[in-house]
Design a protein around this motif. Structure first.
Motif, PDB file in Angstrom:
ATOM      1  N   PRO A 181      33.268 -42.978-100.367  1.00 16.50           N
ATOM      2  CA  PRO A 181      33.589 -43.185-101.790  1.00 16.50           C
ATOM      3  C   PRO A 181      32.384 -43.609-102.618  1.00 16.50           C
ATOM      4  O   PRO A 181      31.467 -44.277-102.125  1.00 16.50           O
ATOM      5  CB  PRO A 181      34.641 -44.302-101.745  1.00 16.50           C
ATOM      6  CG  PRO A 181      35.206 -44.258-100.366  1.00 16.50           C
ATOM      7  CD  PRO A 181      34.071 -43.833 -99.480  1.00 16.50           C
ATOM      8  N   LEU A 182      32.412 -43.220-103.862  1.00 15.21           N
ATOM      9  CA  LEU A 182      31.376 -43.623-104.805  1.00 15.21           C
ATOM     10  C   LEU A 182      31.574 -45.088-105.205  1.00 15.21           C
ATOM     11  O   LEU A 182      32.684 -45.629-105.089  1.00 15.21           O
ATOM     12  CB  LEU A 182      31.423 -42.728-106.050  1.00 15.21           C
ATOM     13  CG  LEU A 182      30.954 -41.290-105.843  1.00 15.21           C
ATOM     14  CD1 LEU A 182      31.367 -40.421-107.030  1.00 15.21           C
ATOM     15  CD2 LEU A 182      29.447 -41.234-105.639  1.00 15.21           C
ATOM     16  N   LEU A 205      33.695 -29.556-100.196  1.00 13.49           N
ATOM     17  CA  LEU A 205      32.622 -30.506 -99.903  1.00 13.49           C
ATOM     18  C   LEU A 205      32.783 -31.771-100.728  1.00 13.49           C
ATOM     19  O   LEU A 205      32.729 -32.891-100.199  1.00 13.49           O
ATOM     20  CB  LEU A 205      31.271 -29.849-100.189  1.00 13.49           C
ATOM     21  CG  LEU A 205      30.048 -30.770-100.228  1.00 13.49           C
ATOM     22  CD1 LEU A 205      29.828 -31.427 -98.874  1.00 13.49           C
ATOM     23  CD2 LEU A 205      28.808 -29.986-100.653  1.00 13.49           C
ATOM     24  N   THR A 206      32.980 -31.599-102.029  1.00 12.98           N
ATOM     25  CA  THR A 206      33.120 -32.763-102.913  1.00 12.98           C
ATOM     26  C   THR A 206      34.317 -33.613-102.521  1.00 12.98           C
ATOM     27  O   THR A 206      34.234 -34.845-102.466  1.00 12.98           O
ATOM     28  CB  THR A 206      33.262 -32.309-104.372  1.00 12.98           C
ATOM     29  OG1 THR A 206      32.088 -31.576-104.750  1.00 12.98           O
ATOM     30  CG2 THR A 206      33.416 -33.503-105.305  1.00 12.98           C
ATOM     31  N   GLU A 207      35.449 -32.969-102.203  1.00 10.04           N
ATOM     32  CA  GLU A 207      36.654 -33.699-101.805  1.00 10.04           C
ATOM     33  C   GLU A 207      36.410 -34.499-100.535  1.00 10.04           C
ATOM     34  O   GLU A 207      36.807 -35.670-100.426  1.00 10.04           O
ATOM     35  CB  GLU A 207      37.805 -32.721-101.605  1.00 10.04           C
ATOM     36  CG  GLU A 207      39.108 -33.386-101.177  1.00 10.04           C
ATOM     37  CD  GLU A 207      40.211 -32.385-100.897  1.00 10.04           C
ATOM     38  OE1 GLU A 207      41.301 -32.818-100.473  1.00 10.04           O
ATOM     39  OE2 GLU A 207      39.972 -31.165-101.078  1.00 10.04           O
ATOM     40  N   LEU A 208      35.752 -33.876 -99.564  1.00 19.63           N
ATOM     41  CA  LEU A 208      35.470 -34.552 -98.300  1.00 19.63           C
ATOM     42  C   LEU A 208      34.582 -35.769 -98.509  1.00 19.63           C
ATOM     43  O   LEU A 208      34.866 -36.869 -98.012  1.00 19.63           O
ATOM     44  CB  LEU A 208      34.799 -33.575 -97.333  1.00 19.63           C
ATOM     45  CG  LEU A 208      34.259 -34.149 -96.017  1.00 19.63           C
ATOM     46  CD1 LEU A 208      35.396 -34.707 -95.170  1.00 19.63           C
ATOM     47  CD2 LEU A 208      33.481 -33.092 -95.253  1.00 19.63           C
ATOM     48  N   VAL A 209      33.498 -35.592 -99.252  1.00 19.70           N
ATOM     49  CA  VAL A 209      32.547 -36.685 -99.461  1.00 19.70           C
ATOM     50  C   VAL A 209      33.186 -37.825-100.247  1.00 19.70           C
ATOM     51  O   VAL A 209      33.061 -39.000 -99.880  1.00 19.70           O
ATOM     52  CB  VAL A 209      31.284 -36.158-100.172  1.00 19.70           C
ATOM     53  CG1 VAL A 209      30.411 -37.315-100.649  1.00 19.70           C
ATOM     54  CG2 VAL A 209      30.493 -35.247 -99.241  1.00 19.70           C
ATOM     55  N   ARG A 210      33.893 -37.501-101.312  1.00 15.34           N
ATOM     56  CA  ARG A 210      34.475 -38.553-102.151  1.00 15.34           C
ATOM     57  C   ARG A 210      35.591 -39.289-101.420  1.00 15.34           C
ATOM     58  O   ARG A 210      35.816 -40.480-101.669  1.00 15.34           O
ATOM     59  CB  ARG A 210      34.978 -37.966-103.459  1.00 15.34           C
ATOM     60  CG  ARG A 210      33.860 -37.372-104.304  1.00 15.34           C
ATOM     61  CD  ARG A 210      34.304 -37.028-105.699  1.00 15.34           C
ATOM     62  NE  ARG A 210      34.550 -38.232-106.479  1.00 15.34           N
ATOM     63  CZ  ARG A 210      34.613 -38.252-107.807  1.00 15.34           C
ATOM     64  NH1 ARG A 210      34.442 -37.138-108.487  1.00 15.34           N
ATOM     65  NH2 ARG A 210      34.851 -39.359-108.449  1.00 15.34           N
ATOM     66  N   ARG A 211      36.263 -38.624-100.491  1.00 16.04           N
ATOM     67  CA  ARG A 211      37.320 -39.283 -99.732  1.00 16.04           C
ATOM     68  C   ARG A 211      36.758 -40.183 -98.641  1.00 16.04           C
ATOM     69  O   ARG A 211      37.182 -41.326 -98.473  1.00 16.04           O
ATOM     70  CB  ARG A 211      38.240 -38.229 -99.104  1.00 16.04           C
ATOM     71  CG  ARG A 211      39.463 -38.830 -98.379  1.00 16.04           C
ATOM     72  CD  ARG A 211      40.189 -37.768 -97.574  1.00 16.04           C
ATOM     73  NE  ARG A 211      39.396 -37.329 -96.430  1.00 16.04           N
ATOM     74  CZ  ARG A 211      39.367 -36.086 -95.984  1.00 16.04           C
ATOM     75  NH1 ARG A 211      40.027 -35.124 -96.611  1.00 16.04           N
ATOM     76  NH2 ARG A 211      38.630 -35.776 -94.914  1.00 16.04           N
ATOM     77  N   ASP A 212      35.789 -39.663 -97.886  1.00 18.31           N
ATOM     78  CA  ASP A 212      35.285 -40.394 -96.723  1.00 18.31           C
ATOM     79  C   ASP A 212      34.089 -41.295 -97.028  1.00 18.31           C
ATOM     80  O   ASP A 212      33.810 -42.238 -96.277  1.00 18.31           O
ATOM     81  CB  ASP A 212      34.905 -39.410 -95.619  1.00 18.31           C
ATOM     82  CG  ASP A 212      36.126 -38.762 -94.975  1.00 18.31           C
ATOM     83  OD1 ASP A 212      37.239 -38.943 -95.502  1.00 18.31           O
ATOM     84  OD2 ASP A 212      35.962 -38.070 -93.954  1.00 18.31           O
ATOM     85  N   VAL A 237      23.631 -40.366 -96.344  1.00 21.26           N
ATOM     86  CA  VAL A 237      24.092 -41.443 -97.224  1.00 21.26           C
ATOM     87  C   VAL A 237      24.235 -42.721 -96.410  1.00 21.26           C
ATOM     88  O   VAL A 237      24.786 -42.702 -95.305  1.00 21.26           O
ATOM     89  CB  VAL A 237      25.457 -41.097 -97.873  1.00 21.26           C
ATOM     90  CG1 VAL A 237      25.931 -42.246 -98.762  1.00 21.26           C
ATOM     91  CG2 VAL A 237      25.366 -39.811 -98.673  1.00 21.26           C
ATOM     92  N   GLN A 238      23.743 -43.817 -96.957  1.00 24.82           N
ATOM     93  CA  GLN A 238      23.956 -45.140 -96.381  1.00 24.82           C
ATOM     94  C   GLN A 238      24.872 -45.887 -97.351  1.00 24.82           C
ATOM     95  O   GLN A 238      24.397 -46.478 -98.329  1.00 24.82           O
ATOM     96  CB  GLN A 238      22.626 -45.873 -96.190  1.00 24.82           C
ATOM     97  CG  GLN A 238      22.711 -47.109 -95.311  1.00 24.82           C
ATOM     98  CD  GLN A 238      22.942 -46.755 -93.848  1.00 24.82           C
ATOM     99  OE1 GLN A 238      22.475 -45.735 -93.356  1.00 24.82           O
ATOM    100  NE2 GLN A 238      23.687 -47.609 -93.139  1.00 24.82           N
ATOM    101  N   PRO A 239      26.190 -45.851 -97.147  1.00 25.46           N
ATOM    102  CA  PRO A 239      27.114 -46.376 -98.148  1.00 25.46           C
ATOM    103  C   PRO A 239      26.868 -47.823 -98.556  1.00 25.46           C
ATOM    104  O   PRO A 239      27.057 -48.182 -99.725  1.00 25.46           O
ATOM    105  CB  PRO A 239      28.492 -46.226 -97.462  1.00 25.46           C
ATOM    106  CG  PRO A 239      28.298 -45.116 -96.487  1.00 25.46           C
ATOM    107  CD  PRO A 239      26.899 -45.275 -95.986  1.00 25.46           C
ATOM    108  N   ASP A 240      26.442 -48.684 -97.603  1.00 32.15           N
ATOM    109  CA  ASP A 240      26.239 -50.091 -97.938  1.00 32.15           C
ATOM    110  C   ASP A 240      24.869 -50.360 -98.560  1.00 32.15           C
ATOM    111  O   ASP A 240      24.596 -51.480 -98.993  1.00 32.15           O
ATOM    112  CB  ASP A 240      26.447 -50.975 -96.709  1.00 32.15           C
ATOM    113  CG  ASP A 240      25.485 -50.645 -95.570  1.00 32.15           C
ATOM    114  OD1 ASP A 240      24.776 -49.623 -95.676  1.00 32.15           O
ATOM    115  OD2 ASP A 240      25.460 -51.392 -94.568  1.00 32.15           O
TER     116      ASP A 240
END
Length: 272
Positions: free
Chosen positions: A104-105, A95-102, A33-36
């Motif tokens: 974010p969508l 997994l979902t908790e980790l990804v959504r926390r670190d 994932v590239q968040p920006d």
């Protein structure tokens, strides 16, 4: 690179110097994932999934994703087709908790994650409710058997709109005999099929991923050919007679399916 946080022993995040993050599951890189910039797709198979979705008509799409990981493709759909209602079926709540926390969508997204397995989740969806169904789920580095069985293929076909497309991210050894059986299985419910992969994979030079595209309606073959030709990576398309040759003699799976072959050890993905 530095190691990221860990929610469970089998899930970890690894950040790079460009601000991107790779999700590792069971020791294998699962997604990036590239968040920006959610339009930046690093893994080749994700580029191929996006390529197929790009052939759909413009505007928002109803997309169901079986498998969540870093939510890379849902983020890309939201960025390229804002307002698309998306459902992600991901049983691994850690997994979902980790990804959504670190990681974010984006704000005002319409991505909903449901903590259920793929077959159970798809069975609960309405008839004709999805423009696209993407199956990109792995356990221990292998595609679960039930996600390539005839029962699952039938449920995916039921959930798709008449002109919708179904996509599977598959991984196989050189020769692609397991992929051939998946194609034969899916074609019993969605008769119009094609396979996208890098030339190395299609020519049997290494273990690797391929994307199966399937529909109840004729596929946009011209658009697929055009976009494959423009792909950043050396990419090929198997359809029509070429795909018929690939699956020659392949027997469809029964309802239970069969999991994909185990991946080779790291650094040994090339056949020759």
């Amino acid at each position: 690179m530095s190691a990221g946080s860990t929610a469970a022993q089998h899930v970890s995040l690894e950040w790079d110097e460009r601000g991107g993050v790779t999700v590792h599951m069971d020791g294998s890189p699962q997604s990036h994932v590239q968040p920006d910039d959610p339009t930046l797709l690093v893994f080749e198979y994700v580029q191929h999934l996006a390529l197929a979705i790009d052939t759909m008509p413009p505007g928002p799409l109803g997309v169901t994703h079986v498998g969540g990981a870093g939510l890379t493709l849902p983020r890309w759909v939201e960025a390229t087709r804002p307002g698309s209602p998306q459902i992600v079926l991901e049983p691994d709540e850690a997994l979902t908790e980790l990804v959504r926390r670190d990681v974010p969508l984006p704000r005002r997204h319409r991505i909903r994650v449901r903590p259920v397995d793929g077959l159970t989740g798809v069975r609960a969806l309405r008839d004709g409710s999805a423009d696209v169904v993407v199956t990109d789920a792995y356990a221990g580095g292998r595609v679960p058997a039930e996600l390539v069985g005839t029962a699952y293929a039938h449920e995916v076909a039921r959930v798709l709109k008449p002109t919708g497309i179904a996509l599977w991210n598959l991984a196989d050894e050189p020769g692609m005999r397991w992929v051939a059986r998946v194609v034969a299985t899916v074609a019993t419910s969605l008769p119009h099929v094609a396979v996208i992969a890098t030339h190395e994979v299609l020519k049997g030079r290494r273990f690797g991923n391929s994307v199966l595209v399937a529909s109840a309606s004729p596929l946009p073959a011209e658009a697929l050919r055009r976009d494959v030709a423009r792909a950043n990576l050396p990419t090929g398309l198997r359809e029509g007679a070429a795909l018929t040759r690939l699956v020659a003699g392949a027997k469809p799976f029964d309802d239970r399916g069969m999991q994909s072959p185990p991946p080779p050890e790291a650094g040994k993905w090339r056949a020759r």
